[in-house]
Write a protein that holds these residues in place. Structure first.
Motif, PDB file in Angstrom:
ATOM      1  N   LEU A 546       1.060  -1.052   0.260  1.00  0.00           N
ATOM      2  CA  LEU A 546      -0.189   0.192  -0.267  1.00  0.00           C
ATOM      3  C   LEU A 546       1.271   1.432  -0.338  1.00  0.00           C
ATOM      4  O   LEU A 546       0.420   2.406  -0.536  1.00  0.00           O
ATOM      5  N   THR A 547       1.889   1.205   0.617  1.00  0.00           N
ATOM      6  CA  THR A 547       3.004   2.286   1.038  1.00  0.00           C
ATOM      7  C   THR A 547       3.468   2.413  -0.318  1.00  0.00           C
ATOM      8  O   THR A 547       3.749   3.941  -0.975  1.00  0.00           O
ATOM      9  N   VAL A 548       3.914   1.278  -1.320  1.00  0.00           N
ATOM     10  CA  VAL A 548       4.647   1.751  -2.478  1.00  0.00           C
ATOM     11  C   VAL A 548       3.574   2.466  -3.324  1.00  0.00           C
ATOM     12  O   VAL A 548       3.642   2.719  -4.866  1.00  0.00           O
ATOM     13  N   SER A 551       3.093   5.768  -2.913  1.00  0.00           N
ATOM     14  CA  SER A 551       4.406   6.286  -3.403  1.00  0.00           C
ATOM     15  C   SER A 551       4.322   6.973  -5.055  1.00  0.00           C
ATOM     16  O   SER A 551       4.717   7.816  -5.732  1.00  0.00           O
ATOM     17  N   PHE A 552       3.919   5.475  -5.544  1.00  0.00           N
ATOM     18  CA  PHE A 552       3.955   5.604  -7.191  1.00  0.00           C
ATOM     19  C   PHE A 552       2.595   6.984  -7.944  1.00  0.00           C
ATOM     20  O   PHE A 552       2.990   7.114  -8.620  1.00  0.00           O
ATOM     21  N   GLY A 553       1.204   6.800  -7.048  1.00  0.00           N
ATOM     22  CA  GLY A 553       0.143   7.381  -7.558  1.00  0.00           C
ATOM     23  C   GLY A 553       1.169   9.010  -7.168  1.00  0.00           C
ATOM     24  O   GLY A 553       1.043  10.129  -8.489  1.00  0.00           O
ATOM     25  N   VAL A 663       8.759   7.397   2.286  1.00  0.00           N
ATOM     26  CA  VAL A 663       7.634   6.383   2.493  1.00  0.00           C
ATOM     27  C   VAL A 663       8.197   5.391   3.393  1.00  0.00           C
ATOM     28  O   VAL A 663       8.241   5.220   4.422  1.00  0.00           O
ATOM     29  N   ARG A 664       9.763   4.893   2.765  1.00  0.00           N
ATOM     30  CA  ARG A 664      10.411   4.248   3.956  1.00  0.00           C
ATOM     31  C   ARG A 664      10.832   5.046   5.148  1.00  0.00           C
ATOM     32  O   ARG A 664      10.815   4.472   6.113  1.00  0.00           O
ATOM     33  N   SER A 665      11.351   5.665   4.842  1.00  0.00           N
ATOM     34  CA  SER A 665      12.325   6.488   5.940  1.00  0.00           C
ATOM     35  C   SER A 665      10.915   7.817   6.970  1.00  0.00           C
ATOM     36  O   SER A 665      11.626   6.698   8.382  1.00  0.00           O
ATOM     37  N   VAL A 666      10.327   7.489   6.791  1.00  0.00           N
ATOM     38  CA  VAL A 666       8.817   8.578   7.675  1.00  0.00           C
ATOM     39  C   VAL A 666       8.123   7.247   7.442  1.00  0.00           C
ATOM     40  O   VAL A 666       7.600   6.901   8.660  1.00  0.00           O
ATOM     41  N   LEU A 667       7.281   7.235   6.407  1.00  0.00           N
ATOM     42  CA  LEU A 667       6.094   6.048   6.736  1.00  0.00           C
ATOM     43  C   LEU A 667       5.428   4.992   6.983  1.00  0.00           C
ATOM     44  O   LEU A 667       5.206   4.126   8.113  1.00  0.00           O
ATOM     45  N   VAL A 668       6.862   4.159   6.430  1.00  0.00           N
ATOM     46  CA  VAL A 668       6.827   3.443   7.354  1.00  0.00           C
ATOM     47  C   VAL A 668       7.754   2.570   8.649  1.00  0.00           C
ATOM     48  O   VAL A 668       6.764   2.037   9.070  1.00  0.00           O
ATOM     49  N   THR A 669       8.572   3.709   8.853  1.00  0.00           N
ATOM     50  CA  THR A 669       8.816   3.468  10.171  1.00  0.00           C
ATOM     51  C   THR A 669       8.136   3.922  11.236  1.00  0.00           C
ATOM     52  O   THR A 669       7.766   3.087  12.285  1.00  0.00           O
ATOM     53  N   ALA A 670       7.018   4.861  11.031  1.00  0.00           N
ATOM     54  CA  ALA A 670       6.324   5.724  11.510  1.00  0.00           C
ATOM     55  C   ALA A 670       5.267   4.129  12.165  1.00  0.00           C
ATOM     56  O   ALA A 670       4.700   3.728  13.324  1.00  0.00           O
TER      57      ALA A 670
END
Length: 706
Positions: A546-548, A551-553, A663-670
């Protein structure tokens, strides 16, 4: 066992064998790699699926024309009207043009043909048809040079070469030096970023040498697949191959070198350090490459042969890059020893600096209120997706597909401005001879067509053709094709098939739209399965996907705004959304794989929340550097004078930066910090990994300098 295998690859003797093997293979492969351009197929007609109407029409039209014929228009223009001297010179040149090698049909004097001169007398066009066989597209640039020698400009008379021949020459110019230009540009940006990342004047050499070896070997493999197999390679796929091998290959190198540097601080013997580094880093790198390879191979299900061809081309490139980066690069690192890191050599039994750096501090900041962080980040990315409403991916005309104005485009503009039909790209209808008169009558009522012409019967089939009054590559001509198909489709028993350049391009748009609907869900499914196997969980892979996608959109939405308001592009190629999606999902998920495999590794000992902070601190710098490399190499595509290349480069680069920085550093970590061990549901880690920090919901912070 894995560590034993890794150790054997970089042993005291085997390291030299590995280096000699790859360097020897590169020397052999380089000769074949240089021939890759020779087997390119840049003709749009060959990209279509066999069941497209224009493809079926081509088969019937073989009786009336050779499919290898390349119609070429010589356009003459003089403001105020062509003079008597101009007409005399054009007549003489027409005779000379007919003597050129490859001319298959008599060249008619434009002043004896009703459609050869504009109503205002300012423009004349001469149609010359060439046939050099299946490699004719590559022969046309030299032939166009000869045309310009015969019909020179001067004294107010302007001469342009348009039609298929002119487009072939301009395409050759656009792709001229494709290999060397992209190689040097990609190599240059990689070197700069590696210098900034490693702060070493020599370490950058090893990843770059490895990337060059991977590129040459991959190009040689693809050359053989195109020459002796059935692989379609064009200028676009070859250009993407260069940046993909350099970008993804350097990403793998960065991750391996970062882990090797960590292990050098823990192990005094560099061979042992590399064995541990490969053992720890290789699974994530292999999983990442496998994700990209399988994602690219999904393109094989595309209707478009050019899109389907890109899949194996990219997969081969990634596969070779993977093999080089987990064999040759480790061997080179062990051969050179610790001094290659000079002036900051990692000494044995010293602290790892990443535990007190920027990314550790960022993780601690996110841990204060992770739920608020991931909600706000998601909303901002969703807002960026609104830019998709400005994306016009309905194809580009000849005039719109280049970032500069080539001669064939100028010639076409001249014809359009003087209301002259494009005699080189007529609408062509193959019909049963008995119903040919009815088909001709039906075409006469179609807007956008000039006077019809009926060829003699050939085995029960008749060709009915008519020139288009608009640019053959425009949406107006596509609409004319649709109207013509509707009209002739009503003639019972005619079995009419509408072909020609405009019909081919229209069917390409239809095929691209079909591919978007089929390939995108397939890629999502494949990547989801890979993540489930790798992470042995369901919730984490679902959230990562979902995060990727988000990010694509966001990347494509922001890119659409840039294309429209900043670069002033008229639109986008119909294949853009699919290419950007495949690259961003396949490549973007890499960074999540690198992060989450480290989180999983740390979870077993310190719990998920603390593990998320440790993983971010340890991988943040190297993943960001990898993202910069990949983004910069894709931006190199913008150095080619092609709108499609520039748009793919910008969109993928923007998406990669969003993925690594946000996405990776902020969203996924959160999400990791908010959900804790629940992220691993329904695996055993969800039940057994709860540490005190996880149970309390308050992760222990990563140490930072006071």
């Amino acid at each position: 066992m894995h560590r034993q295998i890794a150790g054997k690859l970089t042993g005291r003797v085997t390291k030299w064998i590995v280096v000699v093997f790859w360097l020897g293979l590169m020397v052999v492969a380089s000769g074949y790699a240089q021939k890759l351009t020779d087997v390119q197929n840049n003709e749009a007609a060959s990209w279509l699926p066999g069941d497209a109407e224009s493809t079926l029409a081509l088969e019937k039209l073989d009786k009336f024309q050779d499919p290898d014929e390349i119609p070429t228009i010589v356009v003459y223009q003089r403001d105020g009207g062509l003079t008597a001297a101009d007409k005399a010179a054009i007549g003489e040149q027409t005779v000379e043009l007919g003597k050129l090698k490859g001319v298959t049909k008599p060249v008619a004097d434009p002043f004896s043909v009703p459609t050869g001169v504009s109503k205002d007398g300012e423009v004349a066009q001469t149609l010359v048809t060439f046939d050099f066989g299946k490699d004719g597209w590559n022969e046309m640039p030299g032939t166009v040079d000869k045309i310009r020698d015969i019909a020179p400009e001067g004294d107010g008379l302007q001469v342009h070469v348009a039609g298929g021949g002119g487009q072939a020459a301009d395409s050759a110019e656009a792709f001229e030096g494709l290999d060397s230009n992209l190689l040097f540009a990609a190599g240059g940006v990689v070197i700069i970023i590696l210098l900034l990342t490693y702060r070493s004047p020599v370490l950058w050499l090893l990843p770059v040498i490895s990337a060059v070896v991977a590129l040459f070997v991959a190009q040689a493999v693809i050359y053989f697949a195109a020459e002796y197999g059935d692989l379609t390679v064009n200028g676009q796929s070859q250009g993407i191959l260069t940046v993909l091998v350099f970008g993804a290959g350097t990403d793998y190198a960065l991750l391996l070198v970062a882990r090797y540097r960590e292990e050098l601080r823990r192990h005094e013997d560099r061979h042992e350090a590399m064995a541990f580094a490969l053992h720890r880093a290789a699974p994530a790198i292999v999983a990442s490459a496998a994700t990209v390879i399988l994602g690219m191979l999904c393109l094989l299900f595309a209707d478009m042969n050019s899109t389907a061809g890109l899949g194996p081309v990219a997969a081969i490139g990634i596969g070779v890059a993977l093999l080089v980066m987990i064999t040759l690069l480790p061997a080179l690192l062990v051969v050179t020893g610790r001094w290659i890191f000079w002036p900051k050599r990692p000494a044995f039994d010293t602290a790892e600096p990443t535990s007190t750096g920027f990314w550790a501090r960022l993780g601690n900041r996110i841990s204060v209120s992770p739920r608020k962080v991931w909600i706000v980040t998601s909303v901002l990315l969703a807002i960026a997706c609104l830019g998709l409403f400005k994306l016009d991916a309905n194809g580009l005309t000849n005039e719109e597909q280049y970032t500069k104005e080539f001669d064939s485009i100028v010639g076409q503009k001249v014809l359009n401005a003087h209301d002259m039909a494009d005699t080189s790209s007529p609408l062509m209808v193959a019909a049963n001879t008995a119903e040919a008169p009815a088909v001709e009558e039906a075409l006469k009522g179609v807007d956008g067509l000039g006077p019809t012409f009926v060829s003699p019967d050939a085995g029960g089939t008749t060709l009915v053709s008519a020139p288009l009054t608009t640019d053959a590559t425009s949406q107006d001509s596509f609409a004319t094709v649709e109207r013509a198909r509707d009209a002739v489709g009503k003639v019972d028993g005619s079995d009419a098939l509408v072909g020609g350049t405009s019909a081919i391009l229209l069917d390409m748009d239809h095929a691209n739209n079909h591919d978007n609907q089929v390939i995108i869900p397939l890629v999502l499914l494949v990547v989801m399965v890979i993540l489930m196997v790798l992470l042995r969980a369901l919730l984490a892979p679902l959230l990562l996907m979902l995060t990727v996608v988000l990010s694509f959109g966001a990347a494509l939405g922001l890119s659409a705004l840039l294309f429209h308001y900043v670069f002033g592009f008229a639109g986008a190629d119909a294949s853009l959304p699919l290419f950007v999606f495949v690259f961003l999902v396949a490549l973007g998920i890499d960074y999540n794989i690198f992060l989450m495999t480290r989180v999983r590794e740390e979870t077993a000992t310190v719990g998920t929340r603390k593990g998320a902070l440790v993983a971010l601190a340890a991988t943040g710098g190297v993943i960001t550097s990898a993202g910069l490399v990949l983004a910069a190499t894709f931006l190199v595509l913008g150095t080619m004078p092609l709108v499609a290349f520039a748009e793919i480069g910008v969109a993928v680069a923007l998406g990669v930066m969003l993925d690594t920085m946000v996405v990776r550093s902020v969203l996924v970590t959160a999400l990791n910090l908010d959900l804790g061990s629940k992220i691993w549901w329904p695996s055993r880690l969800d039940r057994d990994s709860g540490t005190d920090a996880d149970k309390s919901g308050e992760p222990e912070l990563v140490s930072t300098p006071s």
